[in-house]
Design an enzyme around this catalytic site. Structure first.
Site, PDB file in Angstrom:
ATOM      1  CG  MET A   1      40.016  12.697  26.721  1.00 56.00           C
ATOM      2  SD  MET A   1      39.606  14.106  27.742  1.00 56.00           S
ATOM      3  CE  MET A   1      38.653  15.113  26.602  1.00 56.00           C
ATOM      4  CB  THR A   2      38.682   6.009  26.539  1.00 56.74           C
ATOM      5  OG1 THR A   2      39.418   5.657  25.377  1.00 56.74           O
ATOM      6  CG2 THR A   2      37.882   4.815  27.011  1.00 56.74           C
TER       7      THR A   2
ATOM      8  CD  GLN B   1      42.511   8.177  19.356  1.00 55.21           C
ATOM      9  OE1 GLN B   1      41.922   7.662  20.318  1.00 55.21           O
ATOM     10  NE2 GLN B   1      43.679   8.771  19.480  1.00 55.21           N
TER      11      GLN B   1
ATOM     12  CG  HIS C   1      44.989   5.685  19.496  1.00 56.04           C
ATOM     13  ND1 HIS C   1      46.247   6.074  19.912  1.00 56.04           N
ATOM     14  CD2 HIS C   1      44.256   5.538  20.638  1.00 56.04           C
ATOM     15  CE1 HIS C   1      46.279   6.152  21.249  1.00 56.04           C
ATOM     16  NE2 HIS C   1      45.078   5.831  21.706  1.00 56.04           N
ATOM     17  N   GLY C   2      47.970   6.023  16.907  1.00 52.71           N
ATOM     18  CA  GLY C   2      49.271   5.337  16.861  1.00 52.71           C
ATOM     19  C   GLY C   2      50.085   5.605  18.115  1.00 52.71           C
TER      20      GLY C   2
ATOM     21  CG  HIS D   1      48.700   7.315  24.381  1.00 54.65           C
ATOM     22  ND1 HIS D   1      47.460   7.882  24.492  1.00 54.65           N
ATOM     23  CD2 HIS D   1      49.542   8.334  24.123  1.00 54.65           C
ATOM     24  CE1 HIS D   1      47.547   9.192  24.290  1.00 54.65           C
ATOM     25  NE2 HIS D   1      48.806   9.487  24.063  1.00 54.65           N
TER      26      HIS D   1
ATOM     27  CE1 TYR E   1      45.568   0.999  25.047  1.00 51.29           C
ATOM     28  CE2 TYR E   1      46.041   3.302  24.560  1.00 51.29           C
ATOM     29  CZ  TYR E   1      45.568   2.335  25.426  1.00 51.29           C
ATOM     30  OH  TYR E   1      45.110   2.681  26.671  1.00 51.29           O
TER      31      TYR E   1
END
Ligand SMILES: Cc1cc2nc3c(=O)[nH]c(=O)nc-3n(C[C@H](O)[C@H](O)[C@H](O)COP(=O)(O)O)c2cc1C
Length: 370
Positions: free
Chosen positions: A30-31, A106, A173-174, A176, A178
């Site tokens: 979570m950013t 991540q 992170h692959g 959402h 991005y």
């Protein structure tokens, strides 16, 4: 309220995908944007340490950006390069380990989800497979083969650094919408070379990233790959319309060196395809034979979309059906986002059956790093 008949399955040790964990609870990435100039400080270390102290099996950090002038979309998102930022991360790792936890960063590039004139370098244009925004508008030139090679190397360097400074695994992170997902998705990938075309061509960039990461960390370091059907601008988007397409997609990524898949959905109970109860993590596990992490509204009565679109919170909710699915072996690990963001002690309260102490999730939780 009794939240679950028994939570014991969540607290069974896990061994698989080169990773050993004390239990099945994973903190979802979570950013948080609490790392000024990209450097995670002692407050970030304390934030993760508190989750480890309270029995989270594996922490996946907020997205932390790889070394590229256009990787981040926010000034306070942590970098995963440069001496100062990596020292900050080394402290995070130390504190989590002292508390008995395990942790993976991540690693992230936002691609064209980043606007022009943003961070880390405000002169750098956003990059994407075809230079298209998530709504299909041109925002920059398509990435060149040279740029692609450089970005692949930046992912590999980040993974090598994760291992060097003591992390227990790395998550790519692959998901959402991005950068990596922009290659997967036909709305943002209009390339006609080997990085575009059909779904298989569109996995090529991810395959190169995974192979380079694997080469950088060696055979024994766990590599987790997060993917999603949904995009931040389109919750109904689909990369794979049926199990056959999903199998073609995942088999390439799996063969490239993924150890554990993290299938990002908003509601863990939703069947992914008609004719079966399996959710996306369930299908992922079935089709690849590799361990899978599920995620989406665990322990809360609202989903993450309601936070992003309406600023809504959520109340504690039963996890009975989650436990049943875990028991059945549909997936191996369970990622928890907002419930763990608002309450560092969520896992301990579940384990000790202190359900009356569970807190609602409110958007105010975003305003602190508690
Ligand atoms: C504030 C916030 C920040 C997020 N940042 C990321 C991120 O950096 N990377 C990512 O893959 N997902 C991110 N997500 C999605 C979560 O990892 C998770 O998949 C989602 O919140 C659903 O889980 P939940 O219903 O338990 O909250 C974020 C979610 C929230 C609420």
């Amino acid at each position: 309220m009794t939240l679950s008949k028994t939570t014991a399955p969540l607290f069974r040790p896990f061994e698989g995908g080169r990773l050993k964990l004390d239990n099945r609870i994973v903190m979802a990435p979570m950013t948080r944007s609490y790392s000024p100039n990209g450097v995670p400080g002692p407050d970030v270390a304390g934030y993760y340490r508190r989750r480890a102290e309270n029995g989270v099996g594996l922490i996946i950090t907020e997205g932390t950006v790889i070394n590229h002038p256009a990787s981040a979309a926010d000034h306070n998102v942590p970098h995963f390069y440069g001496e100062e930022a990596l020292e900050g991360w080394a402290r995070v790792v130390r504190e989590v380990h002292e508390a008995g936890g395990k942790i993976a960063p991540q690693i992230w590039h936002t691609g064209t989800a980043r606007e022009r004139k943003k961070f880390p370098d405000s002169n750098a244009d956003p990059i994407g497979p075809s230079g298209l925004s998530l709504t299909g508008e041109p925002v920059s030139e398509p990435m060149t083969a040279l740029e692609i090679r450089g970005i692949v190397q930046a992912y590999a360097q980040a993974a090598a650094d994760a291992k060097r400074i003591g992390f227990d695994a790395v998550e790519i992170h692959g998901a959402h919408g991005y950068l990596i997902d922009q290659f997967f998705w036909d709305v943002t990938n209009k390339r006609t070379d080997e990085y575009g075309g059909d779904l298989i061509g569109r996995t090529r960039f991810a395959v190169e990233v995974i192979e380079a990461v694997r080469a950088a960390v060696g055979p024994d370091f766990p590599v987790i790959f997060r993917y999603s059907q949904w995009k931040s601008v389109n919750y109904d988007a689909k990369l794979a319309a049926n199990p056959e397409e999903l199998e073609r997609f995942l088999s390439r990524l799996s063969a490239a060196g993924v150890d554990i898949f993290h299938a990002s959905t908003r509601r863990f109970w939703e069947p992914e395809f008609e004719g079966s109860d399996l959710n996306l993590a369930g299908w992922t596990r079935k089709l690849t034979g590799k361990p899978a992490i599920t995620v989406g509204s665990v322990g809360l009565d609202s989903d993450v979309t309601s936070l992003f679109t309406e600023g809504k919170g959520g109340q504690p909710a039963s996890i009975d059906s989650l436990i049943e699915r875990l028991e059945r072996g549909e997936f191996d690990l369970v990622a928890v986002g907002r419930a763990l963001l608002s309450d560092p002690a969520w896992a301990a309260k579940i384990r000790e059956d202190r359900s009356e102490e569970l807190k609602p999730f409110t958007r105010e939780a975003l305003a602190t790093l508690s």
